[in-house]
Design an enzyme around this catalytic site. Structure first.
Site, short mmCIF file in Angstrom:
data_model
loop_
_atom_site.label_atom_id
_atom_site.label_comp_id
_atom_site.label_asym_id
_atom_site.label_seq_id
_atom_site.Cartn_x
_atom_site.Cartn_y
_atom_site.Cartn_z
N ARG A 82 0.82 -1.23 0.00
CA ARG A 82 0.00 0.00 0.00
C ARG A 82 0.84 1.27 0.00
NH1 ARG A 82 -5.47 -1.24 0.64
NH2 ARG A 82 -5.87 0.73 -0.42
N GLU A 108 -4.04 -13.90 -14.55
CA GLU A 108 -5.02 -14.57 -13.69
C GLU A 108 -4.83 -14.05 -12.28
OE1 GLU A 108 -3.04 -17.29 -15.29
OE2 GLU A 108 -4.44 -17.65 -16.93
N TYR A 120 -5.06 -4.03 -10.60
CA TYR A 120 -5.09 -4.27 -12.04
C TYR A 120 -6.12 -3.36 -12.74
CZ TYR A 120 -2.32 -8.35 -10.74
OH TYR A 120 -1.35 -9.17 -10.23
C1 LIG Z 1 -1.44 -7.24 -4.83
C2 LIG Z 1 -0.13 -6.59 -4.36
C3 LIG Z 1 0.98 -6.94 -5.32
C4 LIG Z 1 -0.33 -5.05 -4.32
O1 LIG Z 1 0.91 -4.45 -3.99
P1 LIG Z 1 0.97 -2.99 -3.30
O2 LIG Z 1 2.36 -2.51 -3.37
O3 LIG Z 1 0.36 -3.06 -1.94
O4 LIG Z 1 0.01 -2.17 -4.24
P2 LIG Z 1 -0.06 -0.56 -4.39
O5 LIG Z 1 0.32 0.08 -3.10
O6 LIG Z 1 0.68 -0.17 -5.60
O7 LIG Z 1 -1.62 -0.39 -4.62
C5 LIG Z 1 -2.15 0.23 -5.76
C6 LIG Z 1 -3.67 0.21 -5.66
O8 LIG Z 1 -4.15 -1.14 -5.74
C7 LIG Z 1 -5.27 -1.30 -4.85
N1 LIG Z 1 -4.91 -2.20 -3.75
C8 LIG Z 1 -3.70 -2.80 -3.55
N2 LIG Z 1 -3.76 -3.60 -2.45
C9 LIG Z 1 -5.01 -3.49 -1.97
C10 LIG Z 1 -5.70 -4.08 -0.87
N3 LIG Z 1 -5.10 -4.93 -0.03
N4 LIG Z 1 -7.00 -3.76 -0.68
C11 LIG Z 1 -7.63 -2.91 -1.51
N5 LIG Z 1 -7.05 -2.30 -2.57
C12 LIG Z 1 -5.75 -2.60 -2.79
C13 LIG Z 1 -5.58 0.08 -4.32
O9 LIG Z 1 -6.45 0.69 -5.24
C14 LIG Z 1 -4.21 0.72 -4.35
O10 LIG Z 1 -4.24 2.11 -4.39
P3 LIG Z 1 -4.38 2.95 -3.00
O11 LIG Z 1 -3.37 2.38 -2.03
O12 LIG Z 1 -4.09 4.35 -3.44
O13 LIG Z 1 -5.78 2.72 -2.54
C15 LIG Z 1 0.22 -7.05 -2.92
O14 LIG Z 1 -0.91 -6.85 -2.09
C16 LIG Z 1 0.65 -8.50 -2.81
O15 LIG Z 1 1.82 -8.81 -2.98
N6 LIG Z 1 -0.29 -9.41 -2.51
C17 LIG Z 1 0.02 -10.80 -2.30
C18 LIG Z 1 0.38 -11.49 -3.58
C19 LIG Z 1 -0.72 -11.37 -4.61
O16 LIG Z 1 -1.86 -11.66 -4.33
N7 LIG Z 1 -0.34 -10.96 -5.83
C20 LIG Z 1 -1.29 -10.73 -6.91
C21 LIG Z 1 -1.76 -11.96 -7.56
S1 LIG Z 1 -0.83 -12.41 -8.99
#
Ligand SMILES: CC(C)(COP(=O)(O)OP(=O)(O)OC[C@H]1O[C@@H](n2cnc3c(N)ncnc32)[C@H](O)[C@@H]1OP(=O)(O)O)[C@@H](O)C(=O)NCCC(=O)NCCS
Length: 150
Positions: A82, A108, A120
């Protein structure tokens, strides 16, 4: 010169031990193992990129480069989520796909993972299909999402 902290860089096999620390935390039973990463890094049509913070890898992801490119994985250390790193990494992977001539990108994502889907969607991806029980180890459906590139 070492890569700038906080900016995407190429990942190398030397990053695998750190990735293997993060995999079970991020992906649980669906984690990839050392052999899978070694294989992935050896393939010519893959680009893997990562971001460092505090001297260690905290975000990583990969894309398969083809006419229809595919985001293969993306993960951010829970202590660094985040803060925009996932978004930065995704934009970097998409730029690499555009430069390689891809016309669209698919991926996916777990059907229950609204956070990742939001990420995404923010980059223009749209859900186009559902794959029943795609993640068999955790018994979950996948959503297939697609982005048409300029
Ligand atoms: C999905 C993942 C890669 C996001 O990484 P991140 O660095 O936290 O993402 P960002 O900070 O760039 O978030 C960008 C936007 O995505 C959305 N978002 C990301 N994580 C979120 C969450 N847990 N809940 C709701 N919205 C979320 C939000 O819109 C966010 O913008 P905001 O923070 O201004 O609201 C991370 O949560 C992760 O590694 N998850 C576990 C692995 C996974 O599931 N990977 C994806 C499947 S292939």
């Amino acid at each position: 010169m070492p890569p700038t902290e906080g900016q995407p860089r190429d990942i190398t096999p030397a990053d695998i031990p750190r990735i293997l620390e993060l995999e079970p935390v991020l992906f649980g039973a669906e984690s990839w193992n050392r052999g899978m990463y070694r294989e992935e890094f050896s393939l010519p049509d893959r680009a893997y990129r990562g971001i460092d913070a505090g001297g260690r890898l905290v975000a990583y992801g990969g894309v398969l480069l083809a006419e229809t490119a595919q985001v293969l994985t993306i993960g951010v250390d829970p202590d660094h989520q985040r803060r925009g790193l996932g978004s930065l990494l995704l934009a970097d992977l998409l730029a690499i796909a555009v430069a390689a001539g891809a016309g669209e990108v698919v991926l996916e994502v777990r059907a229950t993972d609204r956070g990742a889907q939001r990420l995404y969607e923010r980059h223009g991806f749209v859900a186009i299909a559902r794959r029943r029980n795609y993640y068999q180890l955790i018994g979950e459906d996948a959503l297939v999402m697609r982005l048409t590139l300029p």
